[in-house]
Scaffold this motif. Structure first.
Motif, PDB file in Angstrom:
ATOM      1  N   VAL A 136     -52.242 -21.249   9.772  1.00 54.41           N
ATOM      2  CA  VAL A 136     -51.864 -22.244  10.767  1.00 54.41           C
ATOM      3  C   VAL A 136     -50.638 -23.026  10.293  1.00 54.41           C
ATOM      4  CG1 VAL A 136     -52.635 -24.244  12.101  1.00 54.41           C
ATOM      5  CG2 VAL A 136     -54.257 -22.423  11.546  1.00 54.41           C
ATOM      6  N   VAL A 137     -50.588 -23.344   9.004  1.00 53.92           N
ATOM      7  CA  VAL A 137     -49.426 -24.029   8.437  1.00 53.92           C
ATOM      8  C   VAL A 137     -48.163 -23.214   8.686  1.00 53.92           C
ATOM      9  CG1 VAL A 137     -48.287 -24.639   6.263  1.00 53.92           C
ATOM     10  CG2 VAL A 137     -50.651 -25.366   6.680  1.00 53.92           C
ATOM     11  N   SER A 138     -48.248 -21.910   8.427  1.00 53.45           N
ATOM     12  CA  SER A 138     -47.096 -21.037   8.598  1.00 53.45           C
ATOM     13  C   SER A 138     -46.699 -20.912  10.070  1.00 53.45           C
ATOM     14  CB  SER A 138     -47.398 -19.653   8.020  1.00 53.45           C
ATOM     15  OG  SER A 138     -46.340 -18.754   8.269  1.00 53.45           O
ATOM     16  N   ARG A 139     -47.674 -20.808  10.956  1.00 51.06           N
ATOM     17  CA  ARG A 139     -47.381 -20.584  12.369  1.00 51.06           C
ATOM     18  C   ARG A 139     -46.784 -21.815  13.033  1.00 51.06           C
ATOM     19  NH1 ARG A 139     -48.810 -17.265  16.718  1.00 51.06           N
ATOM     20  NH2 ARG A 139     -48.968 -18.372  18.716  1.00 51.06           N
ATOM     21  N   TYR A 140     -47.305 -22.999  12.695  1.00 53.72           N
ATOM     22  CA  TYR A 140     -46.901 -24.205  13.396  1.00 53.72           C
ATOM     23  C   TYR A 140     -45.956 -25.094  12.590  1.00 53.72           C
ATOM     24  CZ  TYR A 140     -50.479 -22.739  16.658  1.00 53.72           C
ATOM     25  OH  TYR A 140     -51.218 -22.008  17.549  1.00 53.72           O
ATOM     26  N   GLY A 141     -45.621 -24.669  11.387  1.00 56.63           N
ATOM     27  CA  GLY A 141     -44.624 -25.384  10.607  1.00 56.63           C
ATOM     28  C   GLY A 141     -45.007 -26.796  10.244  1.00 56.63           C
TER      29      GLY A 141
END
Length: 248
Positions: A47-52
């Motif tokens: 989720v961190v990677s997807r939503y920055g």
């Protein structure tokens, strides 16, 4: 579990809270549109990677969605998409019909000119929107989805109980995943605009019994179309949900 959906104006004052709220709304929108159906588990890192966003606001957003029932949560094992099932859909539809019948009857009984105007406006806006994306007719238009939600919210907004409206909002969120699944891909289209017009016209006429009948038939037809998907092994979303349940 909370009784209603979030208000964009309830954010905290700090930047962390603001970022968490942003992630929450983006993730919630993707969940309701079925964008994440192929991701059975939602790891914080993913989720961190997807939503920055950083891990802390992401965890806050995930916990908030779990408290609303839009995500499941295992102790020490992270978050996951709630699996779909024919049994849950039947219970969800039955409960939603119970609550929205009460809310609609209350709205009609306590009708005001302002409430009627908002309902007419919501129907007008929905009628002018394209349901399907022009560039991808197999998927729904996000703008139509928002207007569709606004129409159904306008129907019951006059019931004078924020608790009841909140519970109906929560069930609407849960029903959205099933509804979008039933509309996945091309196929025979129902005349949904005619259904919405009939509901609105009977409501504005003060015909409570007729309005309730039209609304519940609308929900039950959607549920029936979705139920048909559960008998099809070639539907990717249903297959993914079955596989996820098998891993639990």
């Amino acid at each position: 579990m909370t009784y209603g959906t979030a208000d964009p104006g309830d954010e905290g004052a700090g930047p962390k809270s603001t970022l968490a709220s942003t992630v929450y709304h983006q993730l919630r929108d993707d969940l309701l549109r079925g964008v994440l159906e192929t991701e059975s588990k939602l790891r914080v890192e993913w989720v961190v990677s997807r939503y920055g966003a950083g891990a802390s606001p992401v965890r806050e957003a995930l916990n908030r969605l779990a408290s609303e029932g839009l995500l499941g949560r295992h102790d020490q094992r992270g978050f996951f998409l709630m699996p779909v099932s024919a049994e849950e859909l039947e219970e969800l539809t039955r409960t939603r019909c119970w609550l929205e019948e009460r809310a609609l009857r209350e709205s009609i009984e306590h009708r005001t000119g302002e409430w009627e105007e908002q309902l007419v406006l919501a129907l007008h806006r929905l009628a002018r929107a394209q349901r399907r994306r022009p560039e991808d007719p197999s998927s729904n238009n996000p703008d139509w989805e928002k207007l569709h939600r606004a129409f159904h919210r306008a129907l019951i907004a006059g019931c004078r109980s924020h608790w009841l409206v909140g519970f109906c909002d929560q069930l609407s969120d849960q029903a959205s995943r099933y509804r979008l699944m039933s509309q996945h891909g091309l196929g025979d289209e129902r005349d949904d605009l005619a259904e919405h017009r009939q509901i609105a016209e009977r409501t504005l006429d003060g015909d409570a019994d007729g309005a309730v009948e039209a609304l519940l038939n609308h929900y039950r037809l959607t549920a029936a179309r979705c139920m048909a998907r559960f008998s099809r092994d070639d539907d990717p979303k249903v297959s993914a949900a079955k596989a996820h349940r098998g891993r639990k």
